[in-house]
Design a protein around this motif. Structure first.
Motif, PDB file in Angstrom:
ATOM      1  N   LEU A 322      35.381  32.347  36.744  1.00 32.73           N
ATOM      2  CA  LEU A 322      34.385  33.098  37.510  1.00 32.73           C
ATOM      3  C   LEU A 322      34.211  32.500  38.901  1.00 32.73           C
ATOM      4  N   ILE A 323      34.079  31.151  38.960  1.00 29.46           N
ATOM      5  CA  ILE A 323      33.890  30.477  40.248  1.00 29.46           C
ATOM      6  C   ILE A 323      35.156  30.566  41.093  1.00 29.46           C
ATOM      7  N   SER A 324      36.305  30.328  40.452  1.00 31.53           N
ATOM      8  CA  SER A 324      37.577  30.373  41.187  1.00 31.53           C
ATOM      9  C   SER A 324      37.862  31.775  41.721  1.00 31.53           C
ATOM     10  N   GLY A 325      37.311  32.806  41.048  1.00 25.99           N
ATOM     11  CA  GLY A 325      37.560  34.178  41.466  1.00 25.99           C
ATOM     12  C   GLY A 325      36.690  34.635  42.617  1.00 25.99           C
ATOM     13  N   ILE A 326      35.759  33.775  43.054  1.00 26.76           N
ATOM     14  CA  ILE A 326      34.879  34.138  44.168  1.00 26.76           C
ATOM     15  C   ILE A 326      35.681  34.362  45.438  1.00 26.76           C
ATOM     16  N   SER A 327      36.680  33.498  45.646  1.00 24.09           N
ATOM     17  CA  SER A 327      37.481  33.591  46.866  1.00 24.09           C
ATOM     18  C   SER A 327      38.800  32.850  46.672  1.00 24.09           C
ATOM     19  N   ASP A 328      39.762  33.187  47.492  1.00 28.21           N
ATOM     20  CA  ASP A 328      41.034  32.460  47.495  1.00 28.21           C
ATOM     21  C   ASP A 328      40.957  31.230  48.386  1.00 28.21           C
ATOM     22  N   ASP A 329      39.880  31.118  49.155  1.00 26.34           N
ATOM     23  CA  ASP A 329      39.708  29.997  50.080  1.00 26.34           C
ATOM     24  C   ASP A 329      39.015  28.837  49.364  1.00 26.34           C
ATOM     25  N   PRO A 330      39.667  27.670  49.229  1.00 26.66           N
ATOM     26  CA  PRO A 330      39.045  26.527  48.551  1.00 26.66           C
ATOM     27  C   PRO A 330      37.711  26.101  49.177  1.00 26.66           C
ATOM     28  N   THR A 331      37.616  26.196  50.504  1.00 27.61           N
ATOM     29  CA  THR A 331      36.380  25.781  51.177  1.00 27.61           C
ATOM     30  C   THR A 331      35.211  26.669  50.766  1.00 27.61           C
ATOM     31  N   THR A 332      35.455  27.962  50.619  1.00 26.69           N
ATOM     32  CA  THR A 332      34.405  28.890  50.195  1.00 26.69           C
ATOM     33  C   THR A 332      33.912  28.544  48.793  1.00 26.69           C
ATOM     34  N   ILE A 333      34.848  28.219  47.899  1.00 28.74           N
ATOM     35  CA  ILE A 333      34.479  27.823  46.539  1.00 28.74           C
ATOM     36  C   ILE A 333      33.667  26.534  46.568  1.00 28.74           C
TER      37      ILE A 333
END
Length: 439
Positions: A322-333
């Motif tokens: 769920l968290i990893s699917g928030i964005s493809d950008d590691p910084t956003t996660i």
């Protein structure tokens, strides 16, 4: 109908939602976190799997409390408890007059320096805030310091025990994330001093912009050479203890656990040399240690059981996806995690936050290519904010217990806002410049 395993019909999505609602509902009812997590863990263990899974939960709990590094926690708490009952902190604060001198804002700066030294001696924030509230706050108010500045310096300085090694927060994170506590101490040293430096810079700038908030002490007395020597003696024992604890760790002479025993021996020896040691002092410190560590252990037991059940349900994989699917950008996660920790810090104790979230967050961090040691320092810096932020910032309540009656809790929280801003700035800098940790 067999009640065992009936929860499985909810699916992992429904089960996660029900678990969250149960946790929130029981916490709002006033039940301590340790008992809430244990109760919810037991309900879901029986409701999802049946009684056969209980031994697996107990084995997970045992692996947490049986860690050798965990022995250092009561040792450092005992150090703090003995410091609470001795005059070491008061003499240390008096000795800092030699540093502050007639510098505008000097008493506030010496308070921050004393806070750093106390943090390096014990790593417990509650005792530090209370000590500084008893020793430094009255003096700053007597000298005419702005009460908001004085309150902020005491609370923010006292909370530095979270960042400056040997920090209990770093030890618990190391146990939870399965990373070296020694590496965490090394990585946190510079960021801890950086945050203290932010506080000093803030005091100096505020005093320069508005001299009335930090008056310079009047020339009503001249400090003689003999008085300077007497004051300097207050620095000897604390610095010797700091050198013994941190020097033995960084010098590779002792592990963190062994260094904690060195620290207890050093503080006890200091009280003997000062003529303050009594069996009553030792008994009171031991009882305070038992109470504090008991709370940490019970929260650890409850959180370990809950995370164990949630893992068996497949919940950790679900939340990670769920968290990893928030964005493809590691910084956003990463920023989302920091926001989540910030919100949790407003309502939960840092021990519960660490033990409940780190088993989920750390594997995600590693999969994104980040260093778990750096993330541990980032987590501790985030927890700095939780100690000051309303509505349940513990540093504010610790200070309220010893502050003058005319200082309300609302006044304390308003005083902390600039320092919360400095802590958020430190978190941002750590994210943008991870090399500060040496990783």
């Amino acid at each position: 109908m067999d009640i065992f395993g009936s929860f499985q019909a909810l699916g992992i999505e429904g089960g996660t939602l029900l678990m969250f609602v149960m946790l929130l509902g029981l916490l709002v009812s006033g039940i301590p976190l340790a008992f809430v997590t244990l109760l919810v863990a037991l309900v879901f263990a029986l409701g999802w799997f049946g009684p056969m899974v209980v031994p697996l939960i107990t084995s997970r709990v045992y692996s947490f409390v049986s860690s050798f590094v965990f022995v250092s926690v009561p040792m450092f708490v005992l150090m703090a408890a003995i410091l609470d009952r001795s005059g070491i902190a008061r003499d240390l604060f008096d000795a800092m007059k030699l540093v502050g001198g007639r510098l505008r804002g000097g008493v506030a700066i010496q308070t921050i320096v004393v806070a750093v030294i106390l943090a390096a001696m014990s790593g417990i924030i509650g005792g530090e805030v209370v000590l500084l509230g008893l020793v430094a706050l009255p003096q700053m108010l007597r000298l005419g310091y702005d009460k908001h500045l004085a309150i902020g310096v005491v609370c923010a300085g006292g909370a530095l025990g979270t960042m400056v090694p040997p920090s209990i927060v770093l030890i618990i994170y190391g146990l939870t994330a399965n990373v070296s506590v020694g590496d965490l101490f090394t990585a946190a040293f510079v960021p801890g001093l950086m945050l203290a430096g932010f506080y000093v810079a803030y005091v100096l700038i505020r005093a320069w912009l508005n001299p009335s908030i930090a008056p310079v002490p009047a020339h009503d007395e001249t400090v003689t050479t003999s008085e300077k020597l007497r004051l300097a003696k207050g620095l000897v024992l604390p610095m010797a203890v700091v050198a013994g604890v941190l020097g033995s760790i960084y010098g590779g002479i002792a592990s963190v656990t062994e260094a904690s025993a060195v620290g207890v021996a050093g503080v006890l020896l200091s009280t003997i040399v000062r003529g303050e040691f009594t069996f009553g002092l030792l008994k009171g410190a031991a009882l305070q240690t038992l109470q504090t560590v008991g709370m940490i252990v019970w929260i650890g037991v409850g959180a370990s059981a809950l995370v164990g059940v949630f893992n068996l349900m497949g919940g950790i994989k679900f939340v990670s996806a769920l968290i990893s699917g928030i964005s493809d950008d590691p910084t956003t996660i990463l920023l989302f995690m920091m926001l989540l920790l910030f919100v949790l810090g407003m309502f939960l104790d840092w021990v519960g936050i660490a033990l409940l979230t780190m088993p989920i967050f750390v594997p995600i961090i590693v999969s994104l290519g980040y260093d778990p040691v750096w993330f541990g320092v980032l987590f501790c810096m985030n927890m700095q904010v939780s100690f000051l932020s309303p509505p349940f910032g513990p540093a504010a309540f610790y200070l309220k217990s010893v502050a003058p009656p005319d200082i309300s809790l609302g006044t304390i929280f308003r005083s902390l806002l600039p320092f919360i801003g400095l802590q958020v700035l430190a978190v941002a800098i750590l994210i943008m410049a991870p090399w500060i940790t040496g990783r």
